[in-house]
Structures are given as C-alpha cells and as structure tokens.
Design an enzyme around this catalytic site. Structure first.
Site, PDB file in Angstrom:
ATOM      1  N   GLU C  60     -27.690  -3.344   8.809  1.00 60.19           N
ATOM      2  CA  GLU C  60     -27.611  -4.657   9.438  1.00 60.19           C
ATOM      3  C   GLU C  60     -26.269  -5.345   9.235  1.00 60.19           C
ATOM      4  O   GLU C  60     -25.753  -5.992  10.161  1.00 60.19           O
ATOM      5  CB  GLU C  60     -28.745  -5.564   8.949  1.00 60.19           C
ATOM      6  CG  GLU C  60     -30.108  -5.237   9.531  1.00 60.19           C
ATOM      7  CD  GLU C  60     -30.787  -4.046   8.873  1.00 60.19           C
ATOM      8  OE1 GLU C  60     -30.257  -3.539   7.852  1.00 60.19           O
ATOM      9  OE2 GLU C  60     -31.848  -3.609   9.368  1.00 60.19           O
ATOM     10  N   HIS C 129     -41.610  -9.730   6.886  1.00 59.22           N
ATOM     11  CA  HIS C 129     -41.400  -9.556   8.331  1.00 59.22           C
ATOM     12  C   HIS C 129     -41.837 -10.792   9.101  1.00 59.22           C
ATOM     13  O   HIS C 129     -42.266 -10.688  10.252  1.00 59.22           O
ATOM     14  CB  HIS C 129     -42.192  -8.351   8.860  1.00 59.22           C
ATOM     15  CG  HIS C 129     -41.613  -7.018   8.522  1.00 59.22           C
ATOM     16  ND1 HIS C 129     -41.653  -6.492   7.254  1.00 59.22           N
ATOM     17  CD2 HIS C 129     -40.975  -6.086   9.285  1.00 59.22           C
ATOM     18  CE1 HIS C 129     -41.074  -5.302   7.254  1.00 59.22           C
ATOM     19  NE2 HIS C 129     -40.660  -5.036   8.470  1.00 59.22           N
TER      20      HIS C 129
HETATM   21  C1  TPP Z   1     -33.621  -3.767   6.424  1.00 60.12           C
HETATM   22  C2  TPP Z   1     -34.590  -3.285   7.433  1.00 60.12           C
HETATM   23  N1  TPP Z   1     -34.143  -2.897   8.644  1.00 60.12           N
HETATM   24  C3  TPP Z   1     -35.007  -2.456   9.574  1.00 60.12           C
HETATM   25  C4  TPP Z   1     -36.345  -2.406   9.307  1.00 60.12           C
HETATM   26  C5  TPP Z   1     -37.335  -1.958  10.385  1.00 60.12           C
HETATM   27  N2  TPP Z   1     -37.781  -0.607  10.072  1.00 60.12           N
HETATM   28  C6  TPP Z   1     -38.866  -0.387   9.319  1.00 60.12           C
HETATM   29  S1  TPP Z   1     -39.070   1.226   8.949  1.00 60.12           S
HETATM   30  C7  TPP Z   1     -37.708   1.636   9.857  1.00 60.12           C
HETATM   31  C8  TPP Z   1     -37.291   3.056   9.925  1.00 60.12           C
HETATM   32  C9  TPP Z   1     -37.077   3.577   8.554  1.00 60.12           C
HETATM   33  O1  TPP Z   1     -36.668   4.902   8.614  1.00 60.12           O
HETATM   34  P1  TPP Z   1     -36.658   5.780   7.318  1.00 60.12           P
HETATM   35  O2  TPP Z   1     -35.907   5.084   6.236  1.00 60.12           O
HETATM   36  O3  TPP Z   1     -36.165   7.112   7.712  1.00 60.12           O
HETATM   37  O4  TPP Z   1     -38.184   5.854   6.859  1.00 60.12           O
HETATM   38  P2  TPP Z   1     -39.395   6.441   7.691  1.00 60.12           P
HETATM   39  O5  TPP Z   1     -39.968   5.325   8.482  1.00 60.12           O
HETATM   40  O6  TPP Z   1     -38.887   7.536   8.520  1.00 60.12           O
HETATM   41  O7  TPP Z   1     -40.348   6.907   6.654  1.00 60.12           O
HETATM   42  C10 TPP Z   1     -37.107   0.529  10.419  1.00 60.12           C
HETATM   43  C11 TPP Z   1     -35.919   0.547  11.279  1.00 60.12           C
HETATM   44  C12 TPP Z   1     -36.780  -2.829   8.039  1.00 60.12           C
HETATM   45  N3  TPP Z   1     -38.061  -2.842   7.706  1.00 60.12           N
HETATM   46  N4  TPP Z   1     -35.882  -3.242   7.116  1.00 60.12           N
END
Ligand code: TPP
Ligand code: TPP
Ligand code: MG
Ligand code: MG
Lengths: 328, 339, 328, 339
Positions: C60, C129
């Site tokens: 971000e 959130h």
């Molecule tokens: C700081 C932040 N940015 C964006 C999000 C929205 N978000 C939640 S899970 C996710 C993807 C996360 O990917 P990863 O770290 O690979 O974990 P996975 O969901 O694949 O287990 C996103 C973009 C968030 N919760 N927190």
C-alpha cells in the site's frame, strides 16, 4: 522543590521505571550512545546496557511492531519515535494492531506499551518534522493519549503510562524539553484521565494542551492587568478524556476557548467544543465557543512564517480579550 | 510431486529420520488433524452459504500440510502468529475446535467472545496470538515476541505465518532485518499458495523463490514442498532448533495451493479450472500423507479412511456446541476495549 | 432518469475520465481481472488494458508512492486502497509527501491524484476492515476529502476529483456500492466543497455524511409523521468544507445534530459542532448541539454488536426527536 | 583507496573509457562542482554557527564524489529525488546556487520561497523533485515517476538517492519490488556513508553490502567506491543505459563517509576522531580526483587548486544574493497549499 527540565524529568521517570521493573525497556532510533535526538535517554545506555536500551535501524513500523509483540509476550516496552511525524509510518501497527488486539480477542490479551514522540513546531524543522497529530490517536478506540505540559506532569504521567496495561501514545513537545519546573525525586504517578485546572479565573475558560498551557499562562499574566481573569484547564490525558472539570469551569465562566498547536480543522479542539456544546454548560454560555489553533497549512521553514502558523501568546491574549469583552 | 504410490517408498526413505522422530502416534494425529482442518473448512463454507455466517472467510483447503507440519515442529510454550487464512494453523496448534467454531459463528463462547470472527481467532492462553486481517500485520509483531523471548531468556520460539502476497509488504522487510541483526528466535513461514487474491506470484515477484529474499538479511532461506507435511515439519524443526540455539531467524517458503476462491465472493477469473484440478488430483496433501502412512505400515487403509469420519464427527459436535451457545449480549458491547 | 448503482456510477466516471484524458490511469490491488474487491473496476481492464489498469503487489505504501510520483511527473493517477483500513500503511506518503509537496516547494509542484477507498462497517468484516478514518485526512492541510452519499454524487464528485490538481482522498462506503439512484450518462462534475441541503425541514438540522445521509432520510420520513421536520445537510466534500449552508440551516432551525459512522471522539462531528458553535448561528441555538456517531470501540464481528456500534435509523429518530422536543 | 599519487596511473588506466567519454571540459567541471559543493557546505555550517540559519542541516562534506559522479551520468530531462543530506546532489544537478542559498536562509527568492529550507530544496523546473526530510520518503515516489516515464514512453530515467539508513525502511522494499516487476527506469542510489545518525551500518545490517539486497528483487546490484567520482559515474551510467533500454531498475551502493556530524547537534560519540581523520586524509574525493586530473594532464595543478577559489567566489556571491533577498511576507502565509 528541586527543579528539573522536562527532558530530565522524563529521563528520571524512565530510569525509575526500568529500575523497578525488569520488564520495562526502551527501543528506538539513536536512543543509545546518542542519547536520543532530544537527549531524553542520555546516559541510560551506560546504566542499563544495550539489552534494555535498544537502538534500532530506521524502521518505524518495525519499532511499533516490536513494542506490540513484546507487550503481548510479557514485557512493558517504551518505544521512541524520533519525531511525531514519523508515526505516520506506524499507523497500521498502532491503530489496527495495538489498539484493537484486546477488544478483537474478546478482552483476552493486553498491550502494555508506551510510544513516546515529540510533536510541535518552533525549531525551524519545517513541514516534515513539526506535526501535531494527537487527534488522530484520540479518534482511535483502544489507545490512550497523554500530553504533558510541565516537567512535573511529564514524569508523573510517564510513570503512570508505563504502569498502564494499554497502549499509550505519549506526546512530548520539542520546545518544552529545556523548560524547567519542580519535580519530586521519588517516583510518583499522575493518574491518566485527570484533567487539571492549572489556573483559576472567572472570566474565560481556556482549555489548552502541551506548550499552549504555558503560553496561556503568559497570556493570563498579561490580561490580569486589564482585569480579565483566565481559568486555564489542561486535560493532560486527551483520551480517555476527563471532561467534568472543563464543563464545570465553563459553567462558572460562561465563556470558553480551546487552544492547541495542531491544525484547527479536524483537531482536538472540535472535541472539546462538542463536549461543551452538548453538555449542561451549554445553558451557561454567554458567547460562542472559540478555537485558536494551527493554521490550515504545513509548517513553513522560515522563522517568521513558522511563528505565524501556530498560536502565540499575543494571539491568545487577543482572542481571550475579545471573548471576555463580548466582542463575539 | 504426485500421490502416485510408487513414490511413497522413496519418500519414506527420504523422511526416514523424521518418521522415527515423530513416532506413529504423532504421525497419525497429524493425518487426523489434516482431515479435521479440511472438514472444518468444508463446514465453514457450508455454514456460510446457509447464511449462518456474517462477514467473510478464507478457506485453506489444500493447504493443510503446511499448518500441520509447522505446528508439529514446535513445542508447548512457543508462540504463533498467523493470518487471515488461518483456521488450519489454529486447529493444528491444538486450539479447541468448539471455541473456534463458536467464534466463526459469532458466539459468546468463541475464543474472542464473537468480537473477532474468522479473521481474528486467537487462543492467547496457548500463546496463539491470533490470526490477522491485515496482510503481514502479524509480521512486525513477531519480532517483538522474539525480542521478549530473548530478553526473558527462555527457550521459546515464535512462528509467524504469512502468505506470498504478504512478502511484498514493507513491514516484512523491516521485521526480517530486525530479527536478523538481533538473532531473534523467529520463524518466518511464508505459505506460498501461488496467488495473493487474484495476483499470481510470478507477476508480483521478479524472483522464482520467495526464500531467495533471505540472503538480503543474512539468514537461511529454504523453499519446501508445502503439500508434503513431513517436508514442512523438517524445515520448521530445523529453523526452530536454530532459533533455540540463539542463532536467529529463518525464512521458510512452503509452496502449496488453495483449492477454493480467495474469499466468499471470488469468481476465480485469474486461473483455470484445470490448474485447480491438477493440484487437487495429483498433489493433494491429505491423500499423499495418507498414502505415505499406509505404505509405511503406520496406519491401515481403513484407519486412514476412518479419520475422515472422525473429523466429520468432531466438526458436527463443534457446530452443535456453537449452535447451543449464546450470542453476545449487546449490553456488554463496550467491554474489553481497555485493560 | 436512468438509474445506476453507486459502484456503476463510479465505474462510469472512471471510464469517462480515462477515455477523455490519457494521463488518467488506475492502480491498486486486484483491480484488473478481479475487478476490484467491490467490483468497481469490473470490465475496465478489458477496455483499457493492463498498462492503465495496473494490478499491484500488496504494497500500500508503494501504491500511494506510485500515485504521488506519477502525479508529480505529469500523470493523473487514481489509486485504490482495497479497504480504508489499509490506508494506515500509506500515511507517510499521503500526509508527509502528497499533502505537503506543493507548499513545501513554494507552490511549484502539484500532485493531482485521487485515492479511492471504501470505509465503513456493516459487512461483518470486523475491526480491521471497517474503519471510518476520514477525519484524519480532514486534519491534514493540503489534502481534499470527498465522501459521496449517492450514485449521482459519486460520479460527479469523482470526475471533479480527477480534474482537481490536488491530492484527493475519496471515501466510498461498502454498503452504498449496491444502492441505486439516478445518474446522467454524460460526464458531469459536482464542484468540490459544495455542501448540499438534501432535504428541507424546519425543526432540526441534521448534518450527515456518507451512508448516514440515507439513514437520516429514513429517519426524516418517520419523524415527519410526528410533525417533526428534519433538514438534512450533506457536506459531500469534508475538506475544504463549505460551512455556509450548515450555518444557514442552523439559523433557521435553531437545533443541530451531526451524524456520522466514524467514532465520535476526535471525529468530524466535532469540527461541525465547532463551526456552528463559533458562528453567528450560535445566537439562534435553542438546544445543545448533539453528535450521534460510532461508539468508542473497535467494530465487533458479531452482527448485532456490529449494528449496535454505529448509528442506525432508529438512533437518529430517537436523537432528533429528543432535540426537537426540547428534551436536552 | 588512497590519494597516493602512485595509484593515479592505475586509476587512469581503469577509467580510461570513462575519461574519454566525459572529455576534459566536463571532467574539469566535475572537479569544480565538487569544490563548489564543499564550499557551500562549509559556508552553510558557518552561517549556522553565526545564527543566521534557523532549523537544522545535514552536511555532505566528504561525499561530493557521489553527488557529482551520479548527476553527470544523467541527461537533461531525467528526474532526481534525493534526501535530507542533499545540498550536494542539488548543486551537482546544476540547480542555481543562489536560489539554493536563499532557500537555506529562508528567503523569498529561494527555490521554495523560504517554505522548505535545507531539507526540502527542489528545482521542479529541472525535474529535481526535491530533497526529503523523511528517511526513504522519496523512494516510493521514484517508482511513480518511473511509471509515468514508462507510460509516457519517453527515454527519461529517475534517480533516487537515499542513505544506508533508508535501506531498512519498508518503503524501500516495496519500491524496489514494484520497479523490478514493471521494469521501471529507476536508479536506486544508496549513498552509504557508514552511519545512519549514530547507527553504524554493520549494526543495522547482517550483510556486508547493501547492494546484496538487489538479488531479492531480481535486479542488478553493485557496490562502488563512492569517493571515486568516476566509479560512481560509471555505475550510474550503466544503470541509466539499462533503464533507458527498458530493462528496469538497478541498485547501486556508493560507499563514502561524512566528515561532519549527522546534523547541527551531534557529539559523534559513536565514532572516533581517528576514523574521521583517516577518511579525510587518505580518501578524500576531491584530493583524489584533483590528483587524477592533474596526473592525466587534464588540469594543471594550478588550475585544480584555483577551483577552490572559484568555488569560494561562487558561494560568496550566493550569500550576497541571499542577503539581499527579501524575507517572505507573512501576508502570503496561506498561499501555495492548494493548486
Ligand atoms: C494490508 C492489506 N492489504 C490488502 C488486504 C486485502 N487482502 C486480504 S488477503 C489478500 C491476499 C493475501 O495474499 P497472500 O498473502 O498470498 O495470502 P493468501 O490469501 O493467498 O493466503 C488481500 C489482498 C489486507 N487484508 N491487508
Ligand atoms: C522516517 C524517518 N525516520 C527517522 C528520521 C530521522 N533521521 C533523519 S536522517 C537520519 C539518519 C539517516 O541515515 P542515512 O539514511 O544513512 O542517511 P545519512 O544521514 O547518513 O546521509 C535519521 C534517523 C527521519 N527523518 N525520517
Ligand atoms: Mg497467497
Ligand atoms: Mg548514512
């Protein structure tokens, strides 16, 4: 009583807290051999060693996270953010983690940490080293916000903050570090959330924070010559806020103004005004409630511009005089 | 990388030491836990589509080996921090499934009294410091936990689990560096399930292995097959031993795959059905580990299959527990903000 | 007139801005093939290609920085932060860079960027959130803060924000995305800083933002049956704030309340109260000024708890009724 | 790593191509600029101690080679973002010294009308997007500038200069990764002067070279002798060429040393006088480059020495300019916040 500077008072508080409780430690940038950007921790490295006076890389989010984690795992960290401006880099850890963990976990964890940081302008450090962001934290459930205005309060509030089981944002002021005042040697605590009437008067209630408390005192010294008596009220802890003494004072004087250095718009002054305007003091008001605060511009570098950006003694005098004379 | 049973003897050979170390009871329990995690997730999804759950959820079906392998490599007293896709980590950690289900459904008996929900399940008494709704949110916290351990001079370690997506948050960089320069007992476990929401890992990184980042902090980095529970166990165990010896943190990348969408409302336009099927059919961690244990003579086939039923029973009871639990009283709304 | 949802209105605005000006582009997490977490950019990737609908890693601060830099170097970026909560990770870039660059450089650079983000609770997404942090930005000189409450305003304010040469924080609301309303097809602009009286009434002025505008409308529909008429005022742009219509309204009604979802303490409501309390409307006030806002707790997960945390229609009714009946 | 003149022929040999490429006029100008930077910094310090300057300042005496080497490797139209210790970068970029001095002293004729001061000098018309008071603050911005260049399809590049301390900010990690995956024309130039305020580089890093971090992003990383102006030139030129070819970013670490304290009020308890003296005596970049140019026959000794006087004259005139400039009018206080 013995006099100390605000910085010395803080240092004495830190020393006493660390001596009394091995869980207390300090962490931040250049707090060790350098003694901190404003010298608050000078000498503590020699006294407590590098394991408890921890110099970090320039990683503010990491510092905040280290405090949150250490607090969750049994320690009582006191973090230092070199300038309040840099707290912008830690907002996620402070607001989404430190402040929320306890509630989010159903009250089952606690985060006893203190994050110290100097705010304010007046040193020519310009727009990125002069922020007064306390109201951001006031807006966050789960945080406490403390803002001492004297050496006495600095030590007593710091010790109480370290004792507190919640994350405390402890806002110091650069221009106060060298100011002197009486400070008892023994450890003492000033309970958090205890607003203090620091000067009694009957004409205008001035709610002031941090450096504005002493500016308000100077203004009061002048105005008294004109027969205008200011009652100065210092919240000291901005969150949770003890507003009863403020309401009481306004009921007595019928006139109120708030003075802070932070930008007026969206600032803490609004909170105070709203508390008064929705309280029983409303019926006692004889004049509009005024705010006197930082202008809606970044802090400029040039000395005269910088000075003109935030309330000075003469501004408080002018505003209080108008209020007392019914010129609003 | 297949479940083809001709491979099992090779694997048994390779993990010979690990199998010895864990012993049959723990190995069977691990397989059972993998089944239980899957059953939990399946039920979670079902409850969600029945409208019994408010909010969102992130299912870890297909990733069970990482959770179970990692948790079993640690000891009582160690710390866990994990992330939004965290049901499996929490179950593998040994946290009570009833209270998890109750939390998932927002009940007062849940771990967080219904205040946290799916993304915030924590079991503080067991040093499980909780899942996190913020990508990489737990990572800087883990260095603090590591610092506390170091200062308190215990032999604990802290494991923080995060996704491939989390590896590009600045916080990770700061935390890895701090843990490294201070030799903190932290295990950084990156559960690389190939996607961060819709972002395929190769589009978000210009390197092949996330563990290659470890060198930039002077710490060991290792990539393991995250669908091979013993491989995960082995790597985490090594990292934990190192950490307990005071030698500092490690970065482990566990390569796995999520079968379900990112969260409730994911159309999965970013990947093909074939890709998903391939993983489900050819690399499923439960099938694989079941086959390994039977080939090794540690379970009978019947026993291995029976675990699925055991799991379903456990989950049934957890739903019953949660159904019978009170919802939080609005009168207590303001509680628990401050200590 | 044709009806669109709030999300569709935003999308149409984005499409028109990108079609009209090749300097406009979008950047954020999962805005491409996924179409954005709330579907706002659905289909835009196919239309404009991956060079102008840029999917980012989860970084971000990086997204915010990319917007600042691109804006400084001739482009007009529209960034998306997936949930307003995550803006905590970008505060340094927004507050110390985007907001300050122009002033700090003596007025010689400009940062024409828009950062869109959905705030608010109501979806069961819990404490991390569901933030409503708009007042943080209101407190920052150099930023503009826009918060549309209808599909019509969403499109018109977004186009005006993209036209603006300053950094604009554009706060959407999760629960509004699917709400429908009339939206003209052609591009149109609603000037920033134009407060709107969205409903006329003579008894109580209700200043409401974002989702609270429609809740206030529902409350007004009920109260009118009791003979109580609410005048609803929507600032739409929180900073810079056009407060004249608010003051005018309070002069007319003599009673004022502010409703927002964000936590009451330290929130935008204080600003509105302070504006009224220091204005000429002060003399017209027949009752204390009330705030109705989010409780001072993190947003809980459980549905009933979540609902009880922020103002609902019935809360607005109860509060406005008391105010109208002189029960304060 | 010494100024010993017996080494000069070797250096001339090594930088043979570069010397050719730059030509005598530009080489001489580079030495002149290094002198001017030093003179500026010395005068800045003096003005400060005379109380003519409010606020703080960070002097780059000893680091002139990095600024001059880097700036000369770029072209008109390229972008610069730099940091708090930035006077040298700005001067090397060719920005008007008079307006710099006026800004430093808070005058209306300064680059930022006296609003910015030492830490915020920018020359926007020359694509110098300014120094930054926030450690690593300019770094994420540089990716945005790079993105703009890529989208506008020009052949510009963006150079961002930051310190060793900045390399541990999370923002750097995010920016390096984004620039890498998108092949942005950004040159990340880390001016490693061995300390971040009081923090020695080896205590803040568990690696020897900061450039080793580049591999974690799949981009070239190189460490050069930052007191050898031609070495800096060469590395930055290579990175710029690569960036202009659309091949993406590079990370360059320029190892140098600051002679003065971190800022106005630094007791320097974290290092020894001997260490400082060693750098001043044996590795001074100005002495070195002067020796090289004279040995190579590009300047006479007299000419090289004369440059110091030229520099002093330039600075004298800049002080005169600033002394004669008006201070900002408080009536204009609210100007320039919004565009
Ligand atoms: C700081 C932040 N940015 C964006 C999000 C929205 N978000 C939640 S899970 C996710 C993807 C996360 O990917 P990863 O770290 O690979 O974990 P996975 O969901 O694949 O287990 C996103 C973009 C968030 N919760 N927190
Ligand atoms: C985010 C942030 N943290 C801390 C500071 C205070 N500070 C200013 S310069 C500095 C040291 C920077 O070190 P380095 O990056 O190596 O640059 P150098 O000063 O050595 O040129 C520090 C800690 C700051 N300005 N910004
Ligand atoms: Mg993933
Ligand atoms: Mg340095």
């Amino acid at each position: 009583m013995r006099e100390l500077t605000y910085a010395e008072a803080l240092r004495e508080g830190l020393r006493q807290a660390m001596t009394a409780d091995s869980r207390v430690f300090m962490i931040g940038e250049d707090i060790g051999v350098y003694g901190g950007a404003f010298g608050v921790s000078a000498g503590l490295l020699a006294e407590f060693g590098a394991e408890r006076i921890i110099d970090t890389p320039i990683s503010e989010a990491g510092i905040a996270g280290a405090c949150v984690g250490a607090a969750l795992a049994g320690m009582r960290p006191v973090g230092e953010i070199q300038f309040m401006d840099f707290v912008t880099l830690t907002m996620e850890q402070l607001v989404l983690q430190a402040a929320k963990v306890r509630f989010m976990f159903g009250g089952k964890a606690s985060v006893p940490m203190v994050l110290r940081m100097p705010g304010g302008s007046g040193t020519g450090a310009a727009a990125q080293h002069s922020e007064s962001l306390e109201n951001w934290f006031v807006h966050v459930p789960g945080l406490k916000v403390v803002m001492p205005s004297t050496p006495y309060d600095a030590k007593g509030l710091l010790l109480a903050s370290i004792d507190d089981n919640n994350p405390v944002i402890f806002v110091e002021h650069k221009l106060l570090y060298k100011t002197k005042g009486p400070v008892p040697e023994e450890p003492y605590r000033i309970p958090l959330s205890q607003t203090q009437v620091v000067r009694e008067g009957k004409h205008v209630t001035v709610v002031a924070t941090s450096i504005m408390v002493s500016r308000a005192q100077q203004a009061a010294d002048e105005l008294v010559k004109e027969g205008i008596e200011l009652e100065i009220v210092d919240p000291r802890t901005l969150k949770p806020l003890d507003d009863a003494p403020i309401i009481e004072s306004v009921k007595k004087t019928g006139r109120a103004m708030v003075v802070h250095e932070a930008v007026e718009m969206g600032g803490f002054g609004g909170e105070i005004v709203a508390r008064i305007a929705s309280s029983e003091a409303f019926d006692y008001l004889e004049a509009p409630i005024r705010r006197l605060a930082g202008k809606d511009i970044p802090i400029p570098y040039n000395r005269e511009l910088e000075r003109a950006t935030v309330p000075q003694v003469e501004d408080i005098i002018a505003e209080a005089r108008k209020l007392a004379r019914g010129e609003y | 990388m297949t479940t083809n049973s001709t491979l099992q003897p090779e694997l048994i050979q390779r993990f010979h030491n690990v199998i010895e170390e864990l012993g049959p009871e723990q190995l069977k329990q691990m397989l059972q836990d993998m089944h239980t995690i899957r059953a939990f997730e399946e039920r979670a999804e079902q409850l969600y589509s029945l409208g019994k759950v408010h909010g969102t959820m992130h299912l870890s079906i297909g990733q069970e080996a990482t959770a179970v392998g990692a948790a079993n490599a640690l000891q009582d007293g160690d710390y866990l921090l994990n992330h939004h896709r965290g049901h499996g980590h929490c179950l593998a950690w040994g946290s009570d499934v009833n209270r998890m289900m109750a939390e998932f459904t927002g009940k007062e008996t849940g771990f967080c009294r219904g205040r946290g929900g799916s993304m915030h399940i924590a079991d503080v008494d067991a040093n499980n410091l909780g899942a996190n709704g913020i990508v990489a949110g737990g990572v800087p916290i883990s260095t603090g936990v590591g610092l506390s351990i170091k200062m308190r001079k215990t032999s604990q370690v802290c494991m923080v689990i995060f996704g491939d997506g989390a590896a590009n948050e600045g916080a990770l960089h700061e935390a890895l560096n701090m843990a490294s320069i201070w030799d903190l007992p932290v295990i950084f476990l990156c559960e690389n399930n190939q996607y961060a929401m819709s972002m395929p890992m190769p589009k978000a990184f210009n390197i092949e292995k996330i563990s290659d980042r470890a060198a930039g902090y002077g710490i060991p980095g290792e990539t393991v097959d995250g669908n091979e529970v013993l491989a995960v166990y082995e790597a985490v165990k090594k990292a934990a031993d190192r950490a307990r010896r005071g030698e500092g943190p490690s970065l482990i990348e566990s390569v796995t795959y999520r079968y379900k969408g990112h969260s409730k409302s994911d159309k999965q336009a970013y990947r093909t059905r074939d890709e998903v099927n391939d993983w489900m059919e050819n690399r499923d961690p439960i099938k694989r580990f079941g086959a390994l244990l039977t080939t090794a003579g540690i379970t009978s086939e019947a026993e291995a299959t029976g675990m699925r039923d055991v799991a379903l029973g456990i989950i049934d009871r957890s739903v019953e527990f949660s159904d019978n639990s009170p919802t939080p009283d609005v009168a207590g709304l303001m509680e628990g903000v401050y200590a």
